[in-house]
Design a protein around this motif. Structure first.
Motif, mmCIF file in Angstrom:
data_model
loop_
_atom_site.group_PDB
_atom_site.id
_atom_site.type_symbol
_atom_site.label_atom_id
_atom_site.label_comp_id
_atom_site.label_asym_id
_atom_site.label_seq_id
_atom_site.Cartn_x
_atom_site.Cartn_y
_atom_site.Cartn_z
ATOM 1 N N VAL A 3 60.215 45.391 33.750
ATOM 2 C CA VAL A 3 60.139 45.114 35.088
ATOM 3 C C VAL A 3 60.527 43.534 35.753
ATOM 4 O O VAL A 3 60.839 42.373 34.799
ATOM 5 N N GLU A 4 61.380 43.438 36.447
ATOM 6 C CA GLU A 4 62.251 42.600 36.934
ATOM 7 C C GLU A 4 62.087 41.814 38.261
ATOM 8 O O GLU A 4 61.939 43.118 39.595
ATOM 9 N N PRO A 5 62.508 40.828 38.913
ATOM 10 C CA PRO A 5 61.692 40.318 40.326
ATOM 11 C C PRO A 5 63.281 41.022 41.202
ATOM 12 O O PRO A 5 64.699 40.147 40.672
ATOM 13 N N PRO B 289 58.942 53.651 37.530
ATOM 14 C CA PRO B 289 57.989 53.336 38.739
ATOM 15 C C PRO B 289 57.416 51.974 39.706
ATOM 16 O O PRO B 289 58.279 51.338 39.970
ATOM 17 N N SER B 290 57.200 52.019 40.490
ATOM 18 C CA SER B 290 56.517 51.550 42.039
ATOM 19 C C SER B 290 55.796 50.282 41.222
ATOM 20 O O SER B 290 54.460 49.945 41.905
ATOM 21 N N MET C 86 55.292 45.880 43.356
ATOM 22 C CA MET C 86 55.630 45.286 44.410
ATOM 23 C C MET C 86 56.431 44.008 43.818
ATOM 24 O O MET C 86 56.439 43.204 42.630
ATOM 25 N N PHE C 87 57.153 43.730 44.580
ATOM 26 C CA PHE C 87 58.855 42.820 44.089
ATOM 27 C C PHE C 87 59.693 43.176 43.251
ATOM 28 O O PHE C 87 60.157 42.255 42.839
ATOM 29 N N SER C 88 59.653 44.098 42.621
ATOM 30 C CA SER C 88 60.315 44.371 41.228
ATOM 31 C C SER C 88 61.255 45.517 41.430
ATOM 32 O O SER C 88 61.259 46.583 42.059
ATOM 33 N N ARG C 89 61.489 45.817 40.525
ATOM 34 C CA ARG C 89 62.958 46.163 39.986
ATOM 35 C C ARG C 89 61.902 47.005 38.800
ATOM 36 O O ARG C 89 61.612 46.311 37.520
ATOM 37 N N SER C 90 61.985 48.467 38.313
ATOM 38 C CA SER C 90 61.798 48.179 36.438
ATOM 39 C C SER C 90 61.462 49.753 36.418
ATOM 40 O O SER C 90 61.841 50.858 37.301
ATOM 41 N N ALA C 91 61.456 50.097 35.194
ATOM 42 C CA ALA C 91 61.747 51.118 33.883
ATOM 43 C C ALA C 91 60.454 51.279 33.136
ATOM 44 O O ALA C 91 60.389 50.278 32.793
#
Length: 131
Positions: free
Chosen positions: A87-89, A116-117, A119-124
């Motif tokens: 997870v990255e901002p 996944p979704s 908030m305020f993040s990019r994720s994998a």
């Protein structure tokens, strides 16, 4: 720590002793310190030999000096079928930079699972399907 229960173990790894100290105090306050093992890493070495089921890399990969090395070390300590959630901002890590991180993760041998979704993040999420 509450999710792993009394018989589980959480390895809290950080390069900053101050952050580990804050975590220690917070974990004692909520009564979960008995299942948390604090581990100070080196800037380019996780130093974790214990095989793990799950890794949470929350808003920190962008601070790692060598992401290629980081993901190889991550894969080495993940059990077969173990997963990592990255997870990255969004306000700090561009879509292009995040995609570069995902390429490094895949190059290490990790397999992409989902986005996944958060908030305020990019994720994998990636999975270690084999050694």
């Amino acid at each position: 720590a509450k999710l792993v229960g009394d018989t589980g173990c959480v390895i809290a790894a950080d390069v900053q002793p101050k952050m580990l100290g804050v975590l220690q105090k917070r974990s004692e306050k909520v009564g979960v310190s008995s299942v948390i093992r604090l581990h100070r890493t080196k800037p380019n070495d996780l130093g974790i030999q214990t095989p793990v089921d799950f890794i949470l890399a929350f808003w920190m990969v962008h601070e790692v000096p060598d992401p290629k090395l980081f993901f190889h070390q991550i894969r080495a300590c993940l059990k077969i079928n173990g997963k990592i959630l990255i997870v990255e901002p969004k306000f700090h890590v561009s879509a292009k930079r995040f995609q570069e991180m995902l390429v490094f993760a895949q190059a290490s041998g990790l397999n992409f699972c989902e986005t996944p979704s958060i908030m305020f993040s990019r994720s994998a999420v990636f999975k270690n399907s084999s050694r």
